[in-house]
Design a protein around this motif. Structure first.
Motif, PDB file in Angstrom:
ATOM      1  N   ASP A 273     -35.601  79.059  52.061  1.00  0.00           N
ATOM      2  CA  ASP A 273     -37.120  79.496  52.777  1.00  0.00           C
ATOM      3  C   ASP A 273     -36.968  81.319  52.419  1.00  0.00           C
ATOM      4  O   ASP A 273     -37.970  81.908  53.040  1.00  0.00           O
ATOM      5  N   ASP A 274     -35.966  81.879  51.765  1.00  0.00           N
ATOM      6  CA  ASP A 274     -35.984  83.298  51.502  1.00  0.00           C
ATOM      7  C   ASP A 274     -35.754  83.594  50.263  1.00  0.00           C
ATOM      8  O   ASP A 274     -34.884  82.731  49.685  1.00  0.00           O
ATOM      9  N   ASP A 275     -36.302  84.530  49.906  1.00  0.00           N
ATOM     10  CA  ASP A 275     -36.255  84.740  48.156  1.00  0.00           C
ATOM     11  C   ASP A 275     -35.103  85.598  47.907  1.00  0.00           C
ATOM     12  O   ASP A 275     -34.764  85.850  46.619  1.00  0.00           O
ATOM     13  N   ASP A 276     -34.443  86.062  48.920  1.00  0.00           N
ATOM     14  CA  ASP A 276     -33.376  86.890  48.837  1.00  0.00           C
ATOM     15  C   ASP A 276     -31.879  86.226  48.591  1.00  0.00           C
ATOM     16  O   ASP A 276     -31.471  85.554  49.629  1.00  0.00           O
ATOM     17  N   PRO A 277     -31.295  86.084  47.302  1.00  0.00           N
ATOM     18  CA  PRO A 277     -30.149  85.144  47.260  1.00  0.00           C
ATOM     19  C   PRO A 277     -29.277  85.700  47.965  1.00  0.00           C
ATOM     20  O   PRO A 277     -28.055  84.990  48.396  1.00  0.00           O
ATOM     21  N   SER A 278     -29.043  86.956  48.458  1.00  0.00           N
ATOM     22  CA  SER A 278     -27.866  87.434  49.134  1.00  0.00           C
ATOM     23  C   SER A 278     -27.605  87.008  50.696  1.00  0.00           C
ATOM     24  O   SER A 278     -26.563  87.100  51.231  1.00  0.00           O
ATOM     25  N   VAL A 279     -28.583  86.220  51.052  1.00  0.00           N
ATOM     26  CA  VAL A 279     -28.603  85.688  52.449  1.00  0.00           C
ATOM     27  C   VAL A 279     -28.160  84.401  52.624  1.00  0.00           C
ATOM     28  O   VAL A 279     -27.822  83.638  53.475  1.00  0.00           O
ATOM     29  N   TYR A 280     -27.515  83.783  51.284  1.00  0.00           N
ATOM     30  CA  TYR A 280     -27.028  82.679  51.097  1.00  0.00           C
ATOM     31  C   TYR A 280     -25.737  82.539  50.782  1.00  0.00           C
ATOM     32  O   TYR A 280     -25.216  83.291  49.897  1.00  0.00           O
TER      33      TYR A 280
ATOM     34  N   VAL B 207     -27.531  84.664  59.480  1.00  0.00           N
ATOM     35  CA  VAL B 207     -28.799  84.938  60.415  1.00  0.00           C
ATOM     36  C   VAL B 207     -28.088  85.697  61.509  1.00  0.00           C
ATOM     37  O   VAL B 207     -27.179  85.540  62.131  1.00  0.00           O
ATOM     38  N   ASN B 208     -28.595  86.788  61.797  1.00  0.00           N
ATOM     39  CA  ASN B 208     -28.181  87.764  62.916  1.00  0.00           C
ATOM     40  C   ASN B 208     -26.674  88.146  62.902  1.00  0.00           C
ATOM     41  O   ASN B 208     -25.894  88.092  63.777  1.00  0.00           O
ATOM     42  N   GLY B 209     -26.269  88.432  61.533  1.00  0.00           N
ATOM     43  CA  GLY B 209     -24.700  88.672  61.217  1.00  0.00           C
ATOM     44  C   GLY B 209     -23.852  87.487  61.100  1.00  0.00           C
ATOM     45  O   GLY B 209     -22.511  87.656  60.983  1.00  0.00           O
ATOM     46  N   GLU B 210     -24.375  86.345  61.203  1.00  0.00           N
ATOM     47  CA  GLU B 210     -23.521  85.214  61.286  1.00  0.00           C
ATOM     48  C   GLU B 210     -24.080  84.134  60.263  1.00  0.00           C
ATOM     49  O   GLU B 210     -25.350  83.889  60.079  1.00  0.00           O
ATOM     50  N   TRP B 211     -22.928  83.538  59.593  1.00  0.00           N
ATOM     51  CA  TRP B 211     -23.393  82.553  58.673  1.00  0.00           C
ATOM     52  C   TRP B 211     -23.556  81.175  59.340  1.00  0.00           C
ATOM     53  O   TRP B 211     -22.728  80.567  60.134  1.00  0.00           O
ATOM     54  N   ILE B 212     -24.747  80.458  59.120  1.00  0.00           N
ATOM     55  CA  ILE B 212     -25.009  79.408  59.698  1.00  0.00           C
ATOM     56  C   ILE B 212     -25.252  78.137  58.367  1.00  0.00           C
ATOM     57  O   ILE B 212     -25.911  78.485  57.621  1.00  0.00           O
TER      58      ILE B 212
END
Length: 254
Positions: A74-81, A48-53
């Protein structure tokens, strides 16, 4: 730990009784886990905004797959997790920490983010295999059976909000007691919900915001994943967990 509950009002169905999803801050009696005490406890994090939360808990059941609650994704893109394992302090990772990106994930096909969160389970596929030779990292062997756990004391784990609203760095643990399906249904019927075999319920306030998807551990087994909770008037309703045994066949097919 505390849970951020959904908000429901059934004024037209139950006159003068207001049911709400958000419970006031309470003392829940959790305590900090020690290093390697729960080697299967994982943190699901989102960029989230360049930071892992930290957003939810997750639990590996093989070296390349983990379980969490479907509503966490809640996001379909696995790369954000990503999954973080092998540490109890997610702000100051121990030297044993293992971090993996996700290659993909699958929510249960019957999951819905409607009231009651049916089939609230998802499988995470890890890009980097976990090294379980470390005492800090472990996996759960999943059982195909669903034993009757009524009145069993179990442990819920998570990095969710504390009673003061702050998020802890160190993994929290809390003992909860499994209640019967009949009792849980009686309690939740005030909100018009039916709790079926895909769920387990526990008394004692145990989990909170960002604890979703975390493990409910009964003895040596993974019994459930934190899903939702609530209240009606002054009454705290039982916390509800996804029943792992109910979804065993689906999990094995992933």
């Amino acid at each position: 730990m505390e849970f951020c509950y959904f908000h429901l009002t059934f004024g037209s169905l139950i006159p003068s009784v207001i049911c709400t999803g958000y419970i006031q801050k309470r003392i829940l009696g959790g305590s900090s886990a020690s290093s390697a005490e729960f080697p299967y406890a994982g943190s699901l994090q989102k960029l989230v905004n360049g930071e892992w939360i930290h957003i939810c808990g997750c639990t590996p059941y093989s070296t390349t797959k983990a379980l969490t609650a479907a509503h966490c994704l809640d996001d379909d893109d696995p790369s954000v997790y990503r999954g973080v394992f092998g540490t109890v302090d997610i702000a100051n990772n121990e030297g044993s920490v293992q971090i993996s990106a996700l290659t993909s994930f699958t929510r249960h096909p019957s999951f819905s983010d409607s009231v009651g969160l049916p089939s609230d389970i998802a499988v995470l596929r890890l890009q980097t295999s976990l090294d379980t030779s470390s005492p800090n990292v472990g996996t759960f062997f999943l059982s195909s059976s669903s034993p009757n756990l009524t009145n069993t004391d179990c442990t819920v784990l998570g990095w969710g909000a504390l009673s003061n609203g702050m998020f802890p760095d160190v993994l929290q643990k809390k003992t909860v007691t499994i209640t019967s399906e009949m009792s849980c249904n009686d309690d939740w019927s005030v909100l018009g919900l039916t709790i079926g075999g895909d769920k387990l319920c526990a008394t004692d306030e145990g989990f909170s915001e960002r604890d979703s998807g975390g493990p409910l551990v009964c003895g040596a087994g993974l019994a459930g994943l934190a899903s939702f909770g609530g209240s009606c008037a002054a009454k705290v309703l039982p916390n509800v967990f996804t029943n792992i045994g109910f979804f065993f066949s689906w999990i094995q097919g992933q």
